[in-house]
Design a protein around this motif. Structure first.
Motif, short mmCIF file in Angstrom:
data_model
loop_
_atom_site.label_atom_id
_atom_site.label_comp_id
_atom_site.label_asym_id
_atom_site.label_seq_id
_atom_site.Cartn_x
_atom_site.Cartn_y
_atom_site.Cartn_z
N VAL A 178 0.84 -1.20 0.00
CA VAL A 178 0.00 0.00 0.00
C VAL A 178 0.87 1.25 0.00
O VAL A 178 0.62 2.20 -0.75
CB VAL A 178 -0.96 -0.02 1.21
N THR A 179 1.90 1.23 0.82
CA THR A 179 2.82 2.38 0.89
C THR A 179 3.48 2.63 -0.46
O THR A 179 3.62 3.77 -0.90
CB THR A 179 3.89 2.13 1.96
N ALA A 180 3.86 1.54 -1.12
CA ALA A 180 4.54 1.67 -2.41
C ALA A 180 3.56 1.93 -3.55
O ALA A 180 3.99 2.33 -4.65
CB ALA A 180 5.34 0.40 -2.70
N GLY A 181 2.28 1.69 -3.32
CA GLY A 181 1.29 1.85 -4.39
C GLY A 181 1.39 0.79 -5.47
O GLY A 181 1.04 1.03 -6.62
N ARG A 182 1.87 -0.39 -5.10
CA ARG A 182 2.07 -1.48 -6.07
C ARG A 182 0.77 -2.25 -6.24
O ARG A 182 0.28 -2.88 -5.30
CB ARG A 182 3.19 -2.39 -5.61
N ARG A 183 0.20 -2.22 -7.42
CA ARG A 183 -1.12 -2.78 -7.68
C ARG A 183 -1.04 -4.08 -8.50
O ARG A 183 -0.01 -4.34 -9.13
CB ARG A 183 -1.98 -1.75 -8.42
N PRO A 184 -2.13 -4.85 -8.51
CA PRO A 184 -2.14 -6.08 -9.32
C PRO A 184 -1.77 -5.85 -10.78
O PRO A 184 -1.09 -6.69 -11.39
CB PRO A 184 -3.58 -6.58 -9.17
N SER A 185 -2.18 -4.72 -11.36
CA SER A 185 -1.87 -4.46 -12.76
C SER A 185 -0.38 -4.22 -12.99
O SER A 185 0.11 -4.39 -14.12
CB SER A 185 -2.67 -3.26 -13.27
N ASP A 186 0.35 -3.86 -11.93
CA ASP A 186 1.80 -3.70 -12.05
C ASP A 186 2.50 -5.05 -12.04
O ASP A 186 3.63 -5.18 -12.54
CB ASP A 186 2.35 -2.86 -10.89
N ILE A 187 1.85 -6.04 -11.47
CA ILE A 187 2.45 -7.36 -11.26
C ILE A 187 2.00 -8.35 -12.32
O ILE A 187 2.81 -9.04 -12.94
CB ILE A 187 2.09 -7.87 -9.84
N MET A 188 0.69 -8.40 -12.56
CA MET A 188 0.14 -9.38 -13.49
C MET A 188 0.13 -8.82 -14.91
O MET A 188 -0.90 -8.41 -15.45
CB MET A 188 -1.27 -9.80 -13.05
N THR A 189 1.30 -8.79 -15.53
CA THR A 189 1.46 -8.32 -16.91
C THR A 189 1.28 -9.49 -17.87
O THR A 189 1.19 -10.65 -17.45
CB THR A 189 2.85 -7.72 -17.10
N LYS A 190 1.27 -9.20 -19.14
CA LYS A 190 1.17 -10.28 -20.14
C LYS A 190 2.30 -11.29 -19.96
O LYS A 190 2.09 -12.51 -20.03
CB LYS A 190 1.21 -9.69 -21.55
N LEU A 204 11.39 -18.60 -18.69
CA LEU A 204 10.57 -17.58 -18.04
C LEU A 204 11.00 -16.18 -18.47
O LEU A 204 12.19 -15.92 -18.68
CB LEU A 204 10.68 -17.70 -16.52
N HIS A 205 10.03 -15.28 -18.56
CA HIS A 205 10.33 -13.87 -18.79
C HIS A 205 10.94 -13.29 -17.51
O HIS A 205 10.44 -13.52 -16.41
CB HIS A 205 9.08 -13.11 -19.17
N ALA A 206 11.99 -12.53 -17.66
CA ALA A 206 12.74 -12.02 -16.50
C ALA A 206 12.14 -10.75 -15.91
O ALA A 206 12.44 -10.41 -14.77
CB ALA A 206 14.20 -11.77 -16.90
N GLU A 207 11.28 -10.05 -16.67
CA GLU A 207 10.84 -8.73 -16.23
C GLU A 207 9.75 -8.74 -15.16
O GLU A 207 9.75 -7.87 -14.28
CB GLU A 207 10.32 -7.92 -17.44
N PRO A 208 8.77 -9.64 -15.20
CA PRO A 208 7.65 -9.53 -14.26
C PRO A 208 8.09 -9.57 -12.80
O PRO A 208 8.90 -10.41 -12.40
CB PRO A 208 6.79 -10.75 -14.60
N ILE A 209 7.54 -8.64 -12.03
CA ILE A 209 7.86 -8.56 -10.61
C ILE A 209 6.85 -9.35 -9.79
O ILE A 209 5.78 -9.72 -10.27
CB ILE A 209 7.91 -7.10 -10.12
N THR A 210 7.19 -9.58 -8.55
CA THR A 210 6.28 -10.19 -7.59
C THR A 210 5.78 -9.12 -6.63
O THR A 210 6.14 -7.94 -6.74
CB THR A 210 7.01 -11.28 -6.78
N VAL A 211 4.96 -9.53 -5.68
CA VAL A 211 4.44 -8.59 -4.68
C VAL A 211 5.55 -7.96 -3.86
O VAL A 211 5.36 -6.90 -3.24
CB VAL A 211 3.42 -9.28 -3.76
#
Length: 572
Positions: free
Chosen positions: A241-253, A333-340
């Motif tokens: 929440v503090t970072a503002g990291r949302r599902p759309s930032d994580i669950m990319t194509k 695996l794609h290297a770019e996608p981040i986790t929570v």
């Protein structure tokens, strides 16, 4: 800290803010509703009628402690829970309803972050669909598989051994009394099915999408580390929440493509296709069946787990867990996608040893070299059908045989054991009227029972085709999700007993040897049409009127795409 969404409820001196604060204090600290502390909802699918999720109240308590420790304010939010083994006619009928109800509650309440507690098959998909639609910071806590039960000294795989033992009982190789006796050993304790069924697969999917703390998926429900990780999740959601990291930032194509690779590597459930397509649709991501073939094709099955293999989920955990499997296919695996956590998933795959190579195979000695979920097309499935080759009989992956057609589930049950049924081991069993609209809800009946007279001859698998689904714990040469379904006017509606069906998984083809014009000119069988669902009220009516086809995830047409977290009207 970013501006808190909940502050819109709690800040100010007007009557509305007064009401919001006063009613929520309830003994909490003075600053709990002053607009400075993140408000965290624990979306909890615990229910005594969802037996696999019964323990999630205990998990929620651990999450709460973590939220408090990190400076947030936790709230238990019971949400719709679907028990796969309990609800009729099928839990899939209500996945979209559960997701819609969750979405509305997430948006309507003063919530800054979400912890999503799921386990049984439809609960994690529904939670992820809802979180994607609202796009509030969220983390999944998978409830974990149960420990393994034993019968007559042999390990039992939930679901998988139900199918196996029931067929053996029908064949007469075990007694009915022995079959019933095994029931007492099947479910050892808390948690979901211990096979790589849909529940375990969706936990793997959540982790591969980046929506869990890395290493969480597959932690047994009875393991104390599940509560420790749940506490850590409570702390982490406050950071999100503090970072503002949302599902759309994580669950990319690219994250979805990673999830497809992960499902293939663990030999996961075909149901993951439906759920991944639906979750992606909520995010506006263009994920298609072709992506499953492209990303999953060539991926080896490395986890030797039932129903594709021999072992069970607690074996996978002791052998190194899901991350040890993914480490073997890191190059895919794609290297770019981040986790929570904000770090890429691939960062967690270094130094992940395999402690039992009988359970987790190496790349140079896979369980199966190329067995991702295969997408078949042809004049019987213009928009696609799927098969799980790792659960199929190799000799049936290329097959030609005459169709034996059943117009409904009831028709199949009435005739499958008829001694006069004209069927041989080479026949292709076809079941129609079981798609999203036809049943409704697309039940898990695709793995039809084999005719008793063939079981008595030693036959244990046949090619089976339907517009239905199949349990992730099931096995066999079963072709599923035929699209369009019969009730939507797909070619499956026009096939007749005796038509010659050709299946070639290597060539990705599924066809019937009937001219297209002749097929369409036949018209639908009256018995099929009379069996199609025709609800006149309630959710079933809304569902049948708006559900899309299996090749797009069977979501409702008006729920595709994210609606965001804004509430546009205030009533007080």
């Amino acid at each position: 800290m970013n501006h808190l969404r909940s502050a819109e409820w709690y800040l100010g001196d007007d009557r509305n803010a007064y009401i919001h604060r006063a009613w929520m204090r309830r003994g909490n600290p003075e600053d709990s509703v002053d607009g400075t502390r993140p408000q965290i909802a624990i979306a909890n699918t615990a229910s005594d009628l969802t037996p696999c999720n019964m323990h999630l109240n205990e998990v929620a308590a651990a999450v709460k402690n973590g939220v408090w420790a990190a400076g947030g304010v936790p709230y238990n939010l019971p949400v719709v829970s679907l028990g796969e083994t309990q609800v009729r006619p099928t839990a899939m009928l209500w996945r979209n309803m559960a997701a819609m109800a969750m979405e509305e509650m997430f948006r309507a309440n003063p919530i800054d972050g979400l912890v999503l507690l799921g386990g049984c098959d439809k609960t994690i998909p529904a939670l992820l669909m809802a979180a994607a639609s609202v796009d509030i910071p969220a983390i999944v806590v998978p409830g974990g598989p149960m420990l393994t039960g034993h019968f007559r000294g042999e390990a039992l795989g939930c679901g998988t051994d139900v199918w196996r033992l029931s067929e053996e009982a029908r064949a007469g190789t075990i007694s009915h009394a022995q079959f019933l006796q095994s029931e007492q050993s099947m479910i050892r304790g808390k948690g979901h099915c211990n096979t790589m069924g849909t529940a375990s697969t969706m936990a793997v999917v959540a982790e591969a999408l980046g929506m869990t703390i890395p290493g969480f998926a597959g932690t047994p429900a009875a393991d104390a580390r599940l509560l420790s990780l749940s506490h850590d999740t409570g702390r982490l959601i406050v950071e999100l929440v503090t970072a503002g990291r949302r599902p759309s930032d994580i669950m990319t194509k690219e994250a979805f493509l990673n999830a497809i690779v992960a499902v293939a590597a663990v030999g996961g459930s075909t149901n993951s296709v439906m759920h991944l397509l639906a979750i992606a649709g909520r995010l506006g991501i263009d994920l298609t069946l072709d992506d499953f073939d492209a990303a999953g094709g060539g991926v080896p099955v490395l986890a030797d787990l039932q129903p594709s293999g021999r072992f069970l989920m607690d074996d996978l955990y002791r052998a190194g867990g899901v991350l040890a499997v993914l480490a073997q296919v890191k190059d895919l695996l794609h290297a770019e996608p981040i986790t929570v956590t904000g770090r890429p998933l691939v960062d967690y795959l270094d130094d992940r040893p395999v402690y039992d190579d009988a359970v987790i195979h190496s790349r140079d000695a896979p369980l199966l070299a190329d067995a991702g979920i295969a997408v078949l097309r042809g004049n019987l499935a213009p928009r696609g059908a799927i098969i799980k080759p790792s659960a199929a009989s190799p000799h049936l992956l290329q097959h030609v045989g005459p169709a034996v057609v059943f117009d409904s589930i009831e028709d199949m049950h009435a005739r499958i054991d008829d001694p006069m049924l004209e069927v041989t081991a080479d026949s292709v069993l076809v079941l129609r009227g079981c798609g999203p609209r036809g049943y409704p809800g697309m039940p898990e009946v695709g793995n039809m029972p084999l005719p008793r007279k063939l079981l008595a001859q030693g036959v244990r698998d046949m090619v089976r085709i339907s517009d239905a689904r199949m349990s992730g714990t099931a096995y066999g040469t079963v072709i599923l999700h035929v699209a369009p379904e019969a009730a939507a006017g797909g070619p499956l509606a026009f096939i007749r007993t005796g038509d010659i069906v050709t299946v070639d998984v290597q060539k990705r083809s599924l066809s019937v040897d009937v001219d297209e014009r002749e097929l369409q000119a036949r018209g639908q069988a009256r018995a099929s049409v009379s069996a199609y669902a025709a609800p006149v009220r309630g959710w079933a009516k809304l569902y049948v009127d708006h559900v899309m086809q299996a090749d797009t995830g069977a979501d409702l047409d008006f729920l595709v795409g994210s609606s965001g977290d804004r509430v546009v009207r205030e009533s007080h």
